[in-house]
Scaffold this active site. Structure first.
Site, PDB file in Angstrom:
ATOM      1  N   ASP A 420      -3.693  -2.567   1.266  1.00  0.00           N
ATOM      2  CA  ASP A 420      -3.823  -1.213   1.797  1.00  0.00           C
ATOM      3  C   ASP A 420      -2.440  -0.858   2.332  1.00  0.00           C
ATOM      4  OD1 ASP A 420      -4.202   1.057   3.325  1.00  0.00           O
ATOM      5  OD2 ASP A 420      -6.050   0.366   4.260  1.00  0.00           O
ATOM      6  N   HIS A 421      -1.740   0.032   1.641  1.00  0.00           N
ATOM      7  CA  HIS A 421      -0.340   0.280   1.963  1.00  0.00           C
ATOM      8  C   HIS A 421      -0.149   0.900   3.346  1.00  0.00           C
ATOM      9  CE1 HIS A 421       3.922   1.273   1.196  1.00  0.00           C
ATOM     10  NE2 HIS A 421       3.825   0.408   0.206  1.00  0.00           N
ATOM     11  N   ARG A 422      -1.213   1.420   3.938  1.00  0.00           N
ATOM     12  CA  ARG A 422      -1.117   1.935   5.302  1.00  0.00           C
ATOM     13  C   ARG A 422      -0.914   0.789   6.292  1.00  0.00           C
ATOM     14  NH1 ARG A 422      -6.813   4.845   5.618  1.00  0.00           N
ATOM     15  NH2 ARG A 422      -7.291   2.738   4.863  1.00  0.00           N
TER      16      ARG A 422
END
Length: 448
Positions: A420-422
């Site tokens: 999850d790139h967040r």
């Protein structure tokens, strides 16, 4: 006083369940802790235990009933010394005394509305007036118990089409149940095409799609609860979680050699080894240790802040009939390889039998999905929220590699980390895979 047994909520997200089996019948004595029924959710089959003691007065929901709402009454118990039939009638809300009391009220109301009724008769020809069913009184008033009304509303049934069998033609629960299971008219072979909702593509069950195929060329298999849940969660994941992928090749010759040593040294009981460690067990351990070594990657995203996890609770993807489930190895970073191996085997077996408890497949901090046993070289897995990572493991195969400037042969396994790139950006994901690669290629470090 009658005791109502309700459909339990077996998980925080459960809304309905299927009552697959009754273990009791009307008249049976019930003690606290006795297993009354088996309830099937989208992921598992659970047993419902009695909390109170008494005698089964009525099984409100039939065995095999699907999509029973949480907190709906499924059975009624009579307390000690209470008459079973009276308890069932009282809980039904259809005691004869109540019906008798209600009938005069209806007659009085009908008399008070006689002028209106007469006017209506003059306007509508007598032959066109609808016939009153057994459950209807003059003026089309429908007599039904409160419970029957509620269940009929939940099931989308029209009380006007149901004939009552209670006192004075009153509709009671058994009439609603009978109406629900009554055969419904078969759908037309060529139903009118239904337009897809605005902004949504036609699904596999939509007429738009079905019209593309010859009706004799396919079989339409309705989705079960598990498949619907998987579809919903994965759609939400791809729509709400910005996926980022990092892939690395890992040499596993040393790991395979250590695995053989561990299994050869396993103690036996009745001629069977106490454990048999698999490559996947060692992958789980290495991944758990890598998360411990790179704690910034061991997180979950929330709008209010980042959740940094203290233990590696690793979900292991298991394929079962109709879908996929991820039972969880809790605190995998602290467990031995033999413990992980035996635990995974037990969880996988009970997952396929749908005997897992909700806390055994809900939660977790990350997941591992291994398709290597099918010969898959590499793939990218979809993150299972609220996880921020999932490790996709391919097959170990012999490949040509360069060592010290010379060609050599090594057993290589490709793994892909979805993040999850967040929460876990590319550099942090690469750091996590580097730590994982270190544990796999020097597997003795997992034992110290």
């Amino acid at each position: 006083m009658p005791i109502k047994i309700l459909m339990p909520a077996l998980s925080p997200t459960m809304e309905t369940g299927n009552l697959t089996k009754w273990n009791v019948k009307v008249g049976d004595a019930v003690k606290s802790g006795m297993v009354l029924a088996e309830i099937e959710t989208d992921k598992a089959t659970m047993e419902v235990e009695a909390v109170d003691e008494g005698t089964v007065a009525k099984l409100v929901v039939a065995e095999g009933a699907a999509d029973v709402p949480v907190n709906a009454v499924i059975a009624i118990l009579a307390e000690e010394g209470e008459d079973v039939e009276a308890a069932a009638a009282a809980a039904e809300g259809a005691a004869p005394a109540e019906a008798k009391a209600e009938a005069p009220k209806a007659e009085e109301k009908a008399k008070s509305e006689e002028p209106k009724a007469e006017a209506a008769k003059q306007e509508v020809p007598k032959q066109d007036a609808p016939k009153a069913e057994g459950a209807k009184a003059e003026g089309e008033r429908i007599f039904a118990s409160p419970l029957a009304r509620r269940i009929a509303k939940e099931k989308g049934l029209d009380l006007k089409s149901i004939k009552g069998s209670g006192p004075k033609g009153r509709i009671i629960l058994r009439d609603v149940e009978a109406a629900e299971v009554a055969p419904k008219p078969a759908p037309s072979a060529q139903p009118a095409p239904a337009a897809a909702p605005a902004g949504k593509p036609a699904g596999a069950g939509d007429e738009t799609t079905l019209k593309l195929f010859d009706p004799d060329s396919y079989e339409l298999i309705p989705h079960d609860g598990m498949r619907k849940t998987i579809a919903r969660r994965l759609t939400e994941s791809k729509q709400t979680v910005p996926h980022f992928y990092v892939t690395v090749d890992v040499e596993i010759d040393a790991l395979l050699a250590l695995r053989k040593e561990i299994n050869d040294a396993a103690p036996t009981a009745d001629g069977k080894p106490a454990y048999k460690v698999s490559v996947n067990d060692m992958v789980i351990k290495a991944y758990a240790l890598a998360l411990k070594a790179v704690p910034d990657a061991h997180v979950s995203w929330t709008d209010g802040g980042m959740l940094k996890h203290k233990h590696a609770d690793v979900g292991v993807a298991v394929s079962i009939p109709g879908g996929l489930i991820t039972p969880i190895v809790r605190k995998a970073d602290e467990k031995s390889l033999s413990t992980i191996s035996n635990e995974v085997k037990d969880l996988a077996k009970r997952a396929k039998d749908r005997k897992l408890k909700p806390d055994e497949y809900q939660g977790g901090t990350t997941s591992v999905s291994n398709l290597g046993m099918f010969g898959v070289k590499d793939f990218a897995a979809v993150i299972n929220p609220p996880h921020a990572t999932i490790l996709a493991v391919g097959a170990g195969e012999q490949r040509a590699v360069v060592k010290d400037g010379q060609l050599a042969v090594a057993t290589v396994m490709s793994v892909t980390l979805s993040t999850d790139h967040r929460a876990v950006d590319g550099a942090l994901g690469a750091e996590l895979l580097k730590a994982f690669k270190g544990f796999v290629e020097k597997p003795m470090s997992m034992l110290v």
